[in-house]
Design an enzyme around this catalytic site. Structure first.
Site, PDB file in Angstrom:
ATOM      1  N   GLU A  97       0.843  -1.209   0.000  1.00 30.01           N
ATOM      2  CA  GLU A  97       0.000   0.000   0.000  1.00 30.01           C
ATOM      3  C   GLU A  97       0.869   1.247   0.000  1.00 30.01           C
ATOM      4  OE1 GLU A  97      -2.766   1.454  -0.161  1.00 30.01           O
ATOM      5  OE2 GLU A  97      -4.390   0.422   0.863  1.00 30.01           O
ATOM      6  N   ASP A 101      -4.502   5.404   5.952  1.00 25.66           N
ATOM      7  CA  ASP A 101      -5.035   6.595   6.616  1.00 25.66           C
ATOM      8  C   ASP A 101      -6.014   6.102   7.687  1.00 25.66           C
ATOM      9  OD1 ASP A 101      -5.649   9.284   6.991  1.00 25.66           O
ATOM     10  OD2 ASP A 101      -7.120   9.331   5.385  1.00 25.66           O
ATOM     11  N   LYS A 129      -0.771   7.158   8.703  1.00 23.44           N
ATOM     12  CA  LYS A 129      -1.154   8.303   9.542  1.00 23.44           C
ATOM     13  C   LYS A 129      -1.867   7.755  10.775  1.00 23.44           C
ATOM     14  CE  LYS A 129      -2.326  11.382   5.757  1.00 23.44           C
ATOM     15  NZ  LYS A 129      -3.496  11.901   5.048  1.00 23.44           N
ATOM     16  N   PHE A 150      -2.148  16.165   3.911  1.00 21.40           N
ATOM     17  CA  PHE A 150      -2.468  15.497   2.651  1.00 21.40           C
ATOM     18  C   PHE A 150      -1.199  15.366   1.823  1.00 21.40           C
ATOM     19  CE2 PHE A 150      -4.164  14.889  -1.597  1.00 21.40           C
ATOM     20  CZ  PHE A 150      -5.101  13.896  -1.333  1.00 21.40           C
ATOM     21  N   ASP A 157      -1.274  10.547  -5.497  1.00 18.10           N
ATOM     22  CA  ASP A 157      -1.810  11.656  -6.289  1.00 18.10           C
ATOM     23  C   ASP A 157      -2.731  12.580  -5.506  1.00 18.10           C
ATOM     24  OD1 ASP A 157      -4.028   9.811  -6.031  1.00 18.10           O
ATOM     25  OD2 ASP A 157      -5.013  10.980  -7.604  1.00 18.10           O
TER      26      ASP A 157
HETATM   27  P1  5GP Z   1      -7.946   4.734   4.133  1.00 17.47           P
HETATM   28  O1  5GP Z   1      -8.986   3.742   3.691  1.00 17.47           O
HETATM   29  O2  5GP Z   1      -6.778   4.118   4.856  1.00 17.47           O
HETATM   30  O3  5GP Z   1      -8.547   5.869   4.896  1.00 17.47           O
HETATM   31  O4  5GP Z   1      -7.453   5.453   2.850  1.00 17.47           O
HETATM   32  C1  5GP Z   1      -6.564   4.977   2.000  1.00 17.47           C
HETATM   33  C2  5GP Z   1      -6.624   5.792   0.737  1.00 17.47           C
HETATM   34  O5  5GP Z   1      -7.072   7.161   0.962  1.00 17.47           O
HETATM   35  C3  5GP Z   1      -5.252   5.901   0.154  1.00 17.47           C
HETATM   36  O6  5GP Z   1      -4.913   4.784  -0.625  1.00 17.47           O
HETATM   37  C4  5GP Z   1      -5.401   7.194  -0.644  1.00 17.47           C
HETATM   38  O7  5GP Z   1      -6.016   6.925  -1.863  1.00 17.47           O
HETATM   39  C5  5GP Z   1      -6.331   8.063   0.193  1.00 17.47           C
HETATM   40  N1  5GP Z   1      -5.547   8.956   1.068  1.00 17.47           N
HETATM   41  C6  5GP Z   1      -5.536   8.990   2.407  1.00 17.47           C
HETATM   42  N2  5GP Z   1      -4.677   9.926   2.859  1.00 17.47           N
HETATM   43  C7  5GP Z   1      -4.134  10.493   1.774  1.00 17.47           C
HETATM   44  C8  5GP Z   1      -3.154  11.509   1.574  1.00 17.47           C
HETATM   45  O8  5GP Z   1      -2.588  12.121   2.492  1.00 17.47           O
HETATM   46  N3  5GP Z   1      -2.848  11.812   0.291  1.00 17.47           N
HETATM   47  C9  5GP Z   1      -3.413  11.177  -0.770  1.00 17.47           C
HETATM   48  N4  5GP Z   1      -3.049  11.556  -1.964  1.00 17.47           N
HETATM   49  N5  5GP Z   1      -4.340  10.217  -0.626  1.00 17.47           N
HETATM   50  C10 5GP Z   1      -4.688   9.873   0.634  1.00 17.47           C
END
Ligand code: 5GP
Length: 172
Positions: A97, A101, A129, A150, A157
């Site tokens: 991955e 987040d 994070k 972010f 991206d």
């Molecule tokens: P999660 O399901 O862990 O909340 O999110 C994962 C996805 O959210 C990542 O693969 C990405 O697509 C998006 N995401 C979460 N934080 C960030 C960030 O700081 N920057 C970017 N570009 N995408 C993020």
């Protein structure tokens, strides 16, 4: 969204960390011929660099997942957009991955994978994070812990852009 970019992690630092992760993976998997599954699109550069530093037989597959939510936050409603090409049953799978987040996307995918009866499933993430976590997904190999900003670059991206930046940056 304003587009002032600040460097968070420099390319040389990323390179060192990717090499360290590769050594740890090599050590743990030895002759297990792992199947590395990259989650597209964000993991493509990380995975490409990682596998070139792992000196043992392995295979690679990719999957695309979609997460419905705002532009900057996952909603937890995840859909598998492409199928895996390689059979997973009986394989030692390492999910790769770009960023964890809330952890909802990864938790969903790991559950999906486990239904296919792999021999083992581990998780390798370039960044996480911790302050934003909503699930207790276990990260076995972690590159960088990042603040609640972010981030973009090195495959990651914003609106399809900035994947080609060599450093990991954040948007102010
Ligand atoms: P999660 O399901 O862990 O909340 O999110 C994962 C996805 O959210 C990542 O693969 C990405 O697509 C998006 N995401 C979460 N934080 C960030 C960030 O700081 N920057 C970017 N570009 N995408 C993020």
């Amino acid at each position: 969204m304003p587009t002032e970019l600040k460097i968070l992690i420099k390319r040389q630092e990323i390179e060192r960390e990717v090499a360290r992760l590769a050594r740890a993976i090599e050590h743990d998997y030895k002759d297990n011929n792992p199947l590395l599954i990259g989650i597209l699109k964000g993991s493509f550069i990380f995975l490409a660099d990682l596998v070139r530093k792992i000196d043992m037989p392995l295979e690679v597959d990719f999957i695309r997942l979609s997460s419905y939510g705002s532009q900057t936050e996952s909603s937890g409603q995840i859909k598998v957009l492409s199928r895996l090409n390689e059979p997973v049953e009986g394989r030692h799978v390492l999910v790769v991955e770009d960023i964890i987040d809330t952890g909802l996307t990864t938790a969903y995918f790991i559950k999906y994978l486990k239904r296919k009866r792999p021999a083992s499933v581990r998780l390798c993430a370039l960044t996480e994070k911790p302050s934003r976590r909503k699930t207790d997904v276990q990260i076995d190999y972690i590159g960088f812990t990042v603040p609640d900003k972010f981030i973009v670059g090195y495959g990651i991206d914003w609106n399809g852009k900035y994947r080609n930046l060599p450093n990991i940056c954040y948007i102010e």
